[in-house]
Design a protein around this motif. Structure first.
Motif, PDB file in Angstrom:
ATOM      1  N   ALA A  71      89.097 -17.667-114.275  1.00  9.92           N
ATOM      2  CA  ALA A  71      89.467 -18.488-113.128  1.00  9.92           C
ATOM      3  C   ALA A  71      89.389 -17.702-111.825  1.00  9.92           C
ATOM      4  O   ALA A  71      88.964 -18.227-110.786  1.00  9.92           O
ATOM      5  N   ARG A  75      84.904 -18.948-112.376  1.00  8.74           N
ATOM      6  CA  ARG A  75      84.938 -20.400-112.519  1.00  8.74           C
ATOM      7  C   ARG A  75      84.217 -21.127-111.389  1.00  8.74           C
ATOM      8  O   ARG A  75      83.391 -22.008-111.638  1.00  8.74           O
ATOM      9  N   ALA A  80      82.826 -25.213-111.533  1.00 10.40           N
ATOM     10  CA  ALA A  80      83.994 -25.797-112.183  1.00 10.40           C
ATOM     11  C   ALA A  80      85.194 -25.766-111.245  1.00 10.40           C
ATOM     12  O   ALA A  80      85.292 -24.919-110.354  1.00 10.40           O
ATOM     13  N   ARG A  82      88.854 -26.906-112.445  1.00 11.67           N
ATOM     14  CA  ARG A  82      90.117 -26.619-113.111  1.00 11.67           C
ATOM     15  C   ARG A  82      89.857 -26.351-114.587  1.00 11.67           C
ATOM     16  O   ARG A  82      89.085 -27.062-115.234  1.00 11.67           O
ATOM     17  N   THR A  83      90.505 -25.346-115.136  1.00 13.37           N
ATOM     18  CA  THR A  83      90.360 -25.026-116.557  1.00 13.37           C
ATOM     19  C   THR A  83      91.334 -25.850-117.373  1.00 13.37           C
ATOM     20  O   THR A  83      92.546 -25.808-117.148  1.00 13.37           O
ATOM     21  N   CYS A 230      86.306 -27.064-118.622  1.00 13.42           N
ATOM     22  CA  CYS A 230      86.726 -27.225-117.225  1.00 13.42           C
ATOM     23  C   CYS A 230      86.318 -28.593-116.689  1.00 13.42           C
ATOM     24  O   CYS A 230      85.346 -29.211-117.157  1.00 13.42           O
TER      25      CYS A 230
END
Length: 235
Positions: A71, A75, A80, A82-83, A230
């Motif tokens: 993150a 990420r 992406a 949000r994980t 994600c």
């Protein structure tokens, strides 16, 4: 666990997609090899994916730490936002070429049934010092999507002889372009090197010297693999 100030190299794969390479990513990579050796008997052949060897799922705490690093550093580079979920495993290539199933003769994607609003990031950390054990190859299809989808589907349903006759795919590890896929990038392995990429891209382990495969985490092709589900970033 992780280098707090990593140097990230970007290697283009296709337009809009890159592989991100970080060397010297762990503070103590040997500890992970030692861990794999201590738990050697717990590795197992899962059969639910195309990985050509045995795996050991990592505890949630390890996956969380990996997810935090992803993150912070990777990420957003993969588009992406949000994980949603992270899982990780130690993995050891163990299969000789003649033991491979048809789905292991071709490259694959980490799709996991995700909808259009989701994406899957993937990572590989090389935990071996012999570069001849191989890194990771990336491919693009040479045929229309419908033909590729059928090839992938039937690699899991046809026998080895049926698949070989129908598609003309060579048995064994895929290390170069063929009639179905063009190799566009090969990332060499290096001790304590980690790569991140979009798992929806076709890829596979590069095994150029299968005679070097050994069922020994201390000497074999041991990796730590991560997967990051994600949400996509909206533009």
């Amino acid at each position: 666990m992780f280098n707090p100030d990593p140097h990230i190299r970007e290697l283009p794969i296709t337009p809009g997609h890159s592989c991100y390479v970080i060397d010297q990513v762990l503070s103590d990579p040997q500890a992970w090899v030692d861990r794999a050796c201590q738990h050697r008997e717990a590795f197992e052949m899962t059969g639910h994916n195309a990985y050509p060897g045995v795996e050991l799922r990592m505890p949630d705490l390890i996956s969380e730490r990996l997810g935090e690093f992803f993150a912070q550093h990777i990420r957003s580079r993969l588009g992406a936002r949000r994980t949603e979920r992270v899982h990780s495993r130690l993995a050891l290539v163990t299969l000789a070429p003649e033991q491979l199933q048809p789905r292991q003769w071709i490259c694959h994607r980490d799709r996991m049934g995700l909808g259009a609003n989701y994406c899957i990031g993937a990572s590989v950390l090389y935990l071996f010092k012999d570069p001849a054990l191989g890194g990771t190859n990336f491919f693009v299809p040479r045929r229309p999507p419908a033909e590729i989808d059928l090839l992938v589907h039937e690699s899991g349903t046809l026998s080895a002889d049926q698949f070989s006759r129908k598609y003309g795919v060579a048995r064994g590890y895929l290390t170069r372009s063929n009639d179905w896929f063009e190799k566009v990038l090969s990332v060499p392995a290096a001790w304590n090197r980690m790569i991140f990429y979009d798992g929806s891209l076709f890829h596979c382990s590069d095994i150029p010297a299968p005679e070097r495969i050994v069922y020994d985490p201390a000497r074999g092709r041991l990796t730590l693999n991560g997967f990051f589900t994600c949400t996509r970033r909206t533009t």
